[in-house]
Every structure is written in C-alpha cells, then in structure tokens.
Design an enzyme around this catalytic site. Sequence first.
Site, PDB file in Angstrom:
ATOM      1  N   ASP A  35       0.847  -1.189   0.000  1.00 10.87           N
ATOM      2  CA  ASP A  35       0.000   0.000   0.000  1.00 10.87           C
ATOM      3  C   ASP A  35       0.888   1.246   0.000  1.00 10.87           C
ATOM      4  OD1 ASP A  35      -3.226   0.518   0.951  1.00 10.87           O
ATOM      5  OD2 ASP A  35      -1.822   2.203   1.080  1.00 10.87           O
ATOM      6  N   ILE A  36       0.520   2.240  -0.787  1.00 11.06           N
ATOM      7  CA  ILE A  36       1.334   3.443  -0.937  1.00 11.06           C
ATOM      8  C   ILE A  36       1.284   4.308   0.336  1.00 11.06           C
ATOM      9  CG2 ILE A  36      -0.415   5.032  -1.876  1.00 11.06           C
ATOM     10  CD1 ILE A  36       1.632   5.664  -4.129  1.00 11.06           C
ATOM     11  N   ASN A  92     -12.765  -3.169   2.740  1.00  9.04           N
ATOM     12  CA  ASN A  92     -13.656  -2.014   2.878  1.00  9.04           C
ATOM     13  C   ASN A  92     -14.641  -2.045   1.713  1.00  9.04           C
ATOM     14  OD1 ASN A  92     -12.262  -1.003   5.139  1.00  9.04           O
ATOM     15  ND2 ASN A  92     -10.792   0.071   3.834  1.00  9.04           N
ATOM     16  N   GLY A  98     -15.033   3.552   3.923  1.00 10.72           N
ATOM     17  CA  GLY A  98     -13.667   3.951   3.594  1.00 10.72           C
ATOM     18  C   GLY A  98     -13.146   3.417   2.277  1.00 10.72           C
ATOM     19  N   GLN A  99     -14.006   2.761   1.468  1.00 12.65           N
ATOM     20  CA  GLN A  99     -13.516   2.288   0.171  1.00 12.65           C
ATOM     21  C   GLN A  99     -13.310   3.482  -0.753  1.00 12.65           C
ATOM     22  OE1 GLN A  99     -15.950  -0.629  -1.896  1.00 12.65           O
ATOM     23  NE2 GLN A  99     -14.317  -1.042  -3.409  1.00 12.65           N
ATOM     24  N   HIS A 105     -10.276  -5.392  -3.393  1.00  9.42           N
ATOM     25  CA  HIS A 105      -8.941  -5.587  -2.831  1.00  9.42           C
ATOM     26  C   HIS A 105      -9.025  -5.954  -1.365  1.00  9.42           C
ATOM     27  CE1 HIS A 105      -9.995  -1.309  -2.484  1.00  9.42           C
ATOM     28  NE2 HIS A 105      -9.337  -1.304  -1.339  1.00  9.42           N
ATOM     29  N   HIS A 107      -7.005  -5.784   2.099  1.00  8.52           N
ATOM     30  CA  HIS A 107      -5.887  -5.219   2.855  1.00  8.52           C
ATOM     31  C   HIS A 107      -5.362  -6.315   3.788  1.00  8.52           C
ATOM     32  CE1 HIS A 107      -6.838  -0.794   2.266  1.00  8.52           C
ATOM     33  NE2 HIS A 107      -8.013  -1.306   1.991  1.00  8.52           N
TER      34      HIS A 107
HETATM   35  P1  AMP Z   1      -9.637   1.466   0.176  1.00  9.26           P
HETATM   36  O1  AMP Z   1      -9.632   2.811   0.846  1.00  9.26           O
HETATM   37  O2  AMP Z   1     -10.097   0.322   1.047  1.00  9.26           O
HETATM   38  O3  AMP Z   1     -10.383   1.528  -1.149  1.00  9.26           O
HETATM   39  O4  AMP Z   1      -8.128   1.124  -0.139  1.00  9.26           O
HETATM   40  C1  AMP Z   1      -7.425   1.698  -1.197  1.00  9.26           C
HETATM   41  C2  AMP Z   1      -5.981   1.662  -0.804  1.00  9.26           C
HETATM   42  O5  AMP Z   1      -5.200   1.867  -1.954  1.00  9.26           O
HETATM   43  C3  AMP Z   1      -5.582   2.754   0.203  1.00  9.26           C
HETATM   44  O6  AMP Z   1      -5.068   2.158   1.384  1.00  9.26           O
HETATM   45  C4  AMP Z   1      -4.505   3.543  -0.556  1.00  9.26           C
HETATM   46  O7  AMP Z   1      -3.447   3.971   0.276  1.00  9.26           O
HETATM   47  C5  AMP Z   1      -4.042   2.547  -1.585  1.00  9.26           C
HETATM   48  N1  AMP Z   1      -3.456   3.099  -2.805  1.00  9.26           N
HETATM   49  C6  AMP Z   1      -3.927   4.164  -3.522  1.00  9.26           C
HETATM   50  N2  AMP Z   1      -3.144   4.373  -4.598  1.00  9.26           N
HETATM   51  C7  AMP Z   1      -2.167   3.422  -4.557  1.00  9.26           C
HETATM   52  C8  AMP Z   1      -1.053   3.122  -5.398  1.00  9.26           C
HETATM   53  N3  AMP Z   1      -0.783   3.807  -6.515  1.00  9.26           N
HETATM   54  N4  AMP Z   1      -0.246   2.090  -5.030  1.00  9.26           N
HETATM   55  C9  AMP Z   1      -0.498   1.394  -3.907  1.00  9.26           C
HETATM   56  N5  AMP Z   1      -1.555   1.607  -3.093  1.00  9.26           N
HETATM   57  C10 AMP Z   1      -2.375   2.618  -3.407  1.00  9.26           C
END
Ligand code: AMP
Length: 119
Positions: A35-36, A92, A98-99, A105, A107
């Site tokens: 995760d970024i 999520n 929080g999605q 995906h 986590h």
């Molecule tokens: P959610 O909020 O459950 O939809 O999770 C989306 C996740 O994607 C969040 O934890 C972000 O930090 C992560 N995210 C967004 N952009 C990127 C990216 N380019 N590379 C890796 N993770 C990312």
Amino acid sequence: MAGEPQADCLFCKIVSGEVPATVVRATDTTVAFRDINPQAPTHVLVIPKAHYPDAASLAAAEPRITADVLREAGAVAADEKIDETGYRVVFNTGSGAGQTVFHAHAHVLGGRGLNWPPG
Ligand code: AMP
Ligand code: ZN
C-alpha cells in the site's frame, strides 16, 4: 463485460503495469503489492487481476478467484512473518466504510497491535 479491465481504474492500471507498484507476489489471477500509504508495518493489498468493484461482486461472479485472493492474503502474511503474531484481512466496501478504489482488494495488515473493533 464483467471482469474486463476498466480504463479509469487505478488497480487495473497496476495489473497492466501502466502504474508502477511494489509487487510482492503474483499469480495467474492475483497481484499483491505494498500500500502506498501504509497503516501498519505490513500493509499489502491483494487484488484479483479481473475488475470487480468490490469483494461481494467478485465472490458472486468468481468464487475461485475469491479463494485465490484469500489464499494469497495468507501467503503474504506468511512471507511477512505476521502469521504467528496475528494479522487482519479487510475488505472495505462502500465509501461509508472507507472504500476509495472500486476494484476489489484485500488489505493485509500486521506487524503491530490491532484494536478491535476497528474504527
Ligand atoms: P480502500 O480505501 O479500502 O479503497 O483502499 C485503497 C488503498 O489503496 C488505500 O489504502 C490507498 O493507500 C491505496 N493506494 C492508492 N493508490 C495506490 C497506489 N498507486 N499504489 C499502492 N496503493 C495505493
Ligand atoms: Zn479495476
């Protein structure tokens, strides 16, 4: 068609390689990457290569790929050695939960104490 790549989807772009990611595992059907914006010492996302907007729609259409995602989540935990201390797998679902990325995906979070219930 269901499962096809979506031009405006960030995670479809990670699957295709158009957007870079720190990939830690990949199978024929899944990709796992860091995760970024990590919320724990280990924070890895496991996604199906096929595009479905959330876990429930993935499970309804592709039960085998759903199982692949969950198996890979466990493999990530073992690779990261958080399987012994405990870890959490979170989907999520919906903006109220929080999605923010509407490509299913999981986590995988661990490496620190995790409160229950989550916020
Ligand atoms: P959610 O909020 O459950 O939809 O999770 C989306 C996740 O994607 C969040 O934890 C972000 O930090 C992560 N995210 C967004 N952009 C990127 C990216 N380019 N590379 C890796 N993770 C990312
Ligand atoms: Zn997608």
